[in-house]
Design an enzyme around this catalytic site. Sequence first.
Site, PDB file in Angstrom:
ATOM      1  N   VAL A  18     -75.772  66.096 -68.397  1.00  0.00           N
ATOM      2  CA  VAL A  18     -74.610  66.802 -67.836  1.00  0.00           C
ATOM      3  C   VAL A  18     -74.862  66.955 -66.340  1.00  0.00           C
ATOM      4  O   VAL A  18     -75.894  67.505 -65.952  1.00  0.00           O
ATOM      5  CB  VAL A  18     -74.427  68.204 -68.462  1.00  0.00           C
ATOM      6  CG1 VAL A  18     -73.148  68.853 -67.939  1.00  0.00           C
ATOM      7  CG2 VAL A  18     -74.432  68.149 -69.975  1.00  0.00           C
ATOM      8  N   HIS A  19     -73.945  66.455 -65.508  1.00  0.00           N
ATOM      9  CA  HIS A  19     -74.192  66.613 -64.080  1.00  0.00           C
ATOM     10  C   HIS A  19     -72.937  66.781 -63.240  1.00  0.00           C
ATOM     11  O   HIS A  19     -73.021  67.210 -62.091  1.00  0.00           O
ATOM     12  CB  HIS A  19     -74.968  65.403 -63.542  1.00  0.00           C
ATOM     13  CG  HIS A  19     -74.107  64.207 -63.290  1.00  0.00           C
ATOM     14  ND1 HIS A  19     -73.715  63.362 -64.296  1.00  0.00           N
ATOM     15  CD2 HIS A  19     -73.553  63.722 -62.149  1.00  0.00           C
ATOM     16  CE1 HIS A  19     -72.962  62.405 -63.793  1.00  0.00           C
ATOM     17  NE2 HIS A  19     -72.843  62.590 -62.495  1.00  0.00           N
ATOM     18  N   ARG A  20     -71.768  66.459 -63.758  1.00  0.00           N
ATOM     19  CA  ARG A  20     -70.562  66.500 -62.918  1.00  0.00           C
ATOM     20  C   ARG A  20     -70.210  67.927 -62.519  1.00  0.00           C
ATOM     21  O   ARG A  20     -70.304  68.850 -63.327  1.00  0.00           O
ATOM     22  CB  ARG A  20     -69.384  65.842 -63.627  1.00  0.00           C
ATOM     23  CG  ARG A  20     -69.532  64.331 -63.711  1.00  0.00           C
ATOM     24  CD  ARG A  20     -68.259  63.658 -64.163  1.00  0.00           C
ATOM     25  NE  ARG A  20     -68.452  62.218 -64.236  1.00  0.00           N
ATOM     26  CZ  ARG A  20     -68.230  61.376 -63.242  1.00  0.00           C
ATOM     27  NH1 ARG A  20     -67.759  61.834 -62.092  1.00  0.00           N
ATOM     28  NH2 ARG A  20     -68.458  60.081 -63.379  1.00  0.00           N
TER      29      ARG A  20
END
Length: 370
Positions: free
Chosen positions: A211-213
């Site tokens: 998860v990075h956005r």
Amino acid sequence: METIRLTTVVGARPQFIKAAALSRAFAAHNAAGRGPAIAEYLVHTGQHYDHAMSQTFFDELGIAEPDVNLGVGSGSHGTQTARMLEGLERILAARRPDAVVVYGDTNSTLAGGLAAAKLGVPVVHVEAGLRSFDKAMPEELNRVLTDHLSNLLLCPTRAAVDNLRRESLIRGVVLAGDVMYDSLLHHREQALRAAPPLAGLTPGGYLLATVHRAANTDDGERLKAILSGLGAMARTAPVVLVLHPRTRRAMESLGLAVPEGVRAEPPLPYLAMVRLQAEALGVVTDSGGMQKEAFFLGRPCLTLREETEWTETVDLGANTLAGTDNAAMTGWLAAVLRGERTLPGDARPYGDGRAAERMVEAVVEHFCRG
């Protein structure tokens, strides 16, 4: 023209992977001695500055050390892009290359395209034409604006070509294929031959998650819902969560813990991630690059977004859009365990692994015409 002088701008993990494939193709072209040589000058903006997210990718992929590292680092979109623009404008004004090559949809992409266009330097956009049709996404703004600044638009899919045509972008558009597929084919066997990157995992017995956005990490409710969903899935299958620095910071600031049954790991090198994806039961991510890598490797993917620019993966049944809906997340896992999420074996929407060669041919033709 005896030599085509290119300045390549990269700044983030997916761009390193794409640039490695194209740089290999430049070298092969030069070795063959057909047509003008291609001289590449590599500028790293420093958008990804963590060692595991930057230098290890250069080492593994055999990318030459950047000629310049702007060291921009993190910051707001405006601050980060402005620093890049300032540094890139100075470099391009001094070097006056024949063209600037940019990749994908990051702030580095937009800064490279805008700095070049303002100076009258042609822009080559690798991965042109992608659209999620969600203008709330910074990446969507970056890719649309860069396409409209570009002179040579190298598209990965037929859908990307069609998207550009709808925006009246026809000249300089080339259907080349996807260089990330080139890269995966080039490195897959090496990744699978190496020692397992993490101990204690059973092939086919775990989920790999990232998860990075900003839309997910900067919204506390969305991040909390995603972690809850990962925890719910972990009650059925172990989850390995590779934590992006942005995600870790967001969790710490919000007081959110890694759920029980979820194994958190720091960022990992490219080959390790290829191995983990290849041996996973499935991939859970909000990354555009990992959606494709899972597709290439034949692993089912659950995307933690409501839309994707990689629509082919969804159309072929290999990718499911779940957003932050916990029921959709656990329902997807149940379908995977029933064998209902499989990849059609003959599906090749991203080309044949020779995209970089076609891009070199397109560059030579475009800049040597007449």
